[in-house]
Scaffold this motif. Structure first.
Motif, PDB file in Angstrom:
ATOM      1  N   TRP A 128      16.117  13.574  49.998  1.00 54.49           N
ATOM      2  CA  TRP A 128      16.372  14.129  48.667  1.00 54.49           C
ATOM      3  C   TRP A 128      17.733  14.812  48.601  1.00 54.49           C
ATOM      4  CZ3 TRP A 128      12.463  18.219  46.306  1.00 54.49           C
ATOM      5  CH2 TRP A 128      12.962  18.693  45.094  1.00 54.49           C
ATOM      6  N   SER A 153      17.491  17.626  40.288  1.00 57.98           N
ATOM      7  CA  SER A 153      16.582  18.109  41.328  1.00 57.98           C
ATOM      8  C   SER A 153      15.738  19.259  40.792  1.00 57.98           C
ATOM      9  CB  SER A 153      17.374  18.576  42.553  1.00 57.98           C
ATOM     10  OG  SER A 153      18.053  17.503  43.161  1.00 57.98           O
ATOM     11  N   PRO A 239      11.975  13.139  44.795  1.00 55.56           N
ATOM     12  CA  PRO A 239      11.006  14.243  44.834  1.00 55.56           C
ATOM     13  C   PRO A 239       9.578  13.807  44.531  1.00 55.56           C
ATOM     14  CG  PRO A 239      12.987  14.925  43.680  1.00 55.56           C
ATOM     15  CD  PRO A 239      13.119  13.452  43.907  1.00 55.56           C
TER      16      PRO A 239
END
Length: 336
Positions: A128, A153, A239
């Protein structure tokens, strides 16, 4: 194509027609979500409070969701029948018809494990954040590419409540805070996305692309836009794998948790107010454009599109395409 040729007269005319369709789509979503979530006066009150908080008081979306969740947890203990809106134990199939029924023990590899959780976190957190950090080291911590990676994010962590709740958070931040897009471009992106499968990810890609295009910070616009689209897609999707692999082993334990259900019921009710805010935000920019008279064309097309989707179940793709055609005809035939 949109970034390079969006200002051409006939292209702009098509998007002029698409904008009221977007307004109608979001308004119809409010009705659709509300019909499932707002089952009593408590849920209606939560939705109204969420709208007031985010529209008038400018309360951040994550705080609205957090407050709704806490309200659901507490309210579920004190007033269970008003907060237990969704029954997660209801199912349209019997256990005998499913691959894994409640009477079948889960395989060993699907059970919660501390070692497994640590492995999942190490692998997916690295995947990520590594591209985001590399973008910051390469382009600088104030560059658009890094800021997009950081923002999406954050969106992947704090946004709950479905696609339109995510869009509300992304739209207002991308337009009003980061200034990556103009309101009209945001609505164009949603209109384009609704003609394709997976509209949410298409919109987020569009935001990332246009952010890089409009604020390239020294890079060629197409290069910055491509990198922006890539990092927005990456930080939206990766995610999800972390949440699935980390939370998956606990699903069976949480499925019948009443307190979790009441919290989610309250959050869903609040999301109705959040999506209403998105509909009003779109409506204000479409019907009352800055320094221009009231947009009667958009009002009429929006009402017809809304009624068609709500009352007669018109296909969204045809609504968007038809509205675009009407915009083209209006600009090049009727308006002249």
């Amino acid at each position: 194509v949109y970034a390079a040729y969006g200002n051409i007269a006939w292209v702009a005319a098509i998007f002029f027609g698409i904008k009221p369709a977007v307004m109608a789509i979001v308004a119809e979503a409010v009705i659709r979500i509300g019909s499932r979530a707002l089952k009593n006066t408590v849920m209606w009150t939560l939705a109204a409070l969420a709208f007031v908080a985010i529209f008038f008081l400018k309360v951040p979306f994550p705080l609205v969701v957090l407050t709704a969740g806490i309200t659901g947890l507490v309210g579920g203990r004190l007033w269970k029948d008003k907060f237990l809106v969704f029954d997660q134990n209801k199912s349209g199939k019997k256990d005998a018809e499913t691959v894994l029924g409640d009477d079948i023990e889960s395989p060993a590899h699907t059970k919660p494990s501390l070692v497994g959780a640590i492995k999942v976190c190490v692998i997916w957190l690295t995947l990520w954040w590594l591209p985001v950090l590399l973008a910051g080291l390469w382009r600088g911590w104030n560059d658009t590419i890094f800021r997009e990676g950081l923002f999406f994010s954050k969106a992947a962590v704090v946004t709950l409540g479905g696609a339109y709740a995510v869009l509300q958070y992304v739209a207002q931040n991308a337009v009003e805070y980061f200034h990556w897009l103009k309101p009209g471009q945001m609505m164009d992106g949603l209109g384009l996305a609704e003609t394709k499968p997976g509209p949410l990810i298409m919109v987020l890609q569009f935001v990332g692309f246009m952010g890089g295009w409009n604020v390239p910070n020294g890079l060629p616009p197409l290069t910055a836009a491509t990198l922006g689209a890539l990092i927005s897609t990456w930080t939206t999707f990766v995610p999800c794998f972390l949440w699935v692999f980390l939370g998956g082993p606990h699903i069976e334990q949480l499925r019948g948790n009443v307190h979790l259900t009441t919290a989610l019921s309250a959050i869903t009710a609040a999301v109705v107010g959040v999506v209403m805010n998105l509909a009003v935000w779109f409506g204000m920019h479409i019907l009352l454009p800055q320094n221009e008279p009231f947009n009667w064309f958009a009002a009429i097309v929006g009402i017809v599109a809304f009624l068609g989707m709500w009352r007669w179940k018109w296909n969204i793709v045809y609504v968007v395409l038809g509205s675009g055609l009407l915009g083209f005809l209006f600009k090049f035939a009727i308006a002249r």
